[in-house]
Write a protein that holds these residues in place. Structure first.
Motif, PDB file in Angstrom:
ATOM      1  N   LEU A  62       0.851  -1.295   0.191  1.00 22.83           N
ATOM      2  CA  LEU A  62      -0.092   0.225   0.022  1.00 22.83           C
ATOM      3  C   LEU A  62       1.026   1.026  -0.048  1.00 22.83           C
ATOM      4  N   LEU A  63       2.105   1.242   0.756  1.00 24.92           N
ATOM      5  CA  LEU A  63       2.788   2.310   0.693  1.00 24.92           C
ATOM      6  C   LEU A  63       3.486   2.509  -0.756  1.00 24.92           C
ATOM      7  N   ARG A  64       3.677   1.471  -1.242  1.00 20.72           N
ATOM      8  CA  ARG A  64       4.484   1.724  -2.819  1.00 20.72           C
ATOM      9  C   ARG A  64       3.150   2.271  -3.870  1.00 20.72           C
ATOM     10  N   SER A  65       1.797   1.911  -3.589  1.00 21.75           N
ATOM     11  CA  SER A  65       0.613   2.361  -4.086  1.00 21.75           C
ATOM     12  C   SER A  65       0.562   3.753  -4.087  1.00 21.75           C
ATOM     13  N   VAL A  66       0.926   4.286  -2.760  1.00 28.80           N
ATOM     14  CA  VAL A  66       0.723   5.579  -2.335  1.00 28.80           C
ATOM     15  C   VAL A  66       1.730   6.524  -3.276  1.00 28.80           C
TER      16      VAL A  66
END
Length: 115
Positions: A55-59
């Protein structure tokens, strides 16, 4: 009429049924239950940590896409009526993902207390 006198029709089966019941047994104690629970907790923690990283990568990707869209349109001010609809939606999506990350981190912090 001889068939009507069978034990099933006379209710004798109901009288015999309790005699045929197996004895109730107490559930067996599983000595490896604590180990199993610890293993499950470790697996869950690993899955949560992996999900947070994803999810951090998606952000990060959404941030790049928002910046690109703002540069493309030439408007960076959210209050500007000509601000990109796509950038606005991407920002909302990014905010939702951040909220999910915070929830997962709180869940991850609570997990060691439960074990």
């Amino acid at each position: 009429m001889a068939r009507l006198a069978s034990p099933l029709l006379l209710g004798e089966c109901a009288v015999r049924a309790p005699q045929n019941k197996p004895a109730q047994r107490l559930p067996m104690v599983n000595p490896s239950l604590n180990e199993t629970l610890r293993g499950t907790a470790a697996t869950n923690w690993l899955q949560i940590a992996t999900l947070i990283e994803t999810l951090l990568r998606s952000v990060e990707l959404l941030t790049v896409e928002i910046e690109y869209e703002e540069v493309r349109v030439g408007v960076r001010d959210l209050s500007d009526p000509t601000y990109s609809v796509l950038a606005r939606r991407l920002r909302a999506r990014k905010d939702n993902i951040r909220a999910t990350i915070v929830s997962l981190e709180m869940l991850d912090q609570e997990a060691p207390k439960a074990a």
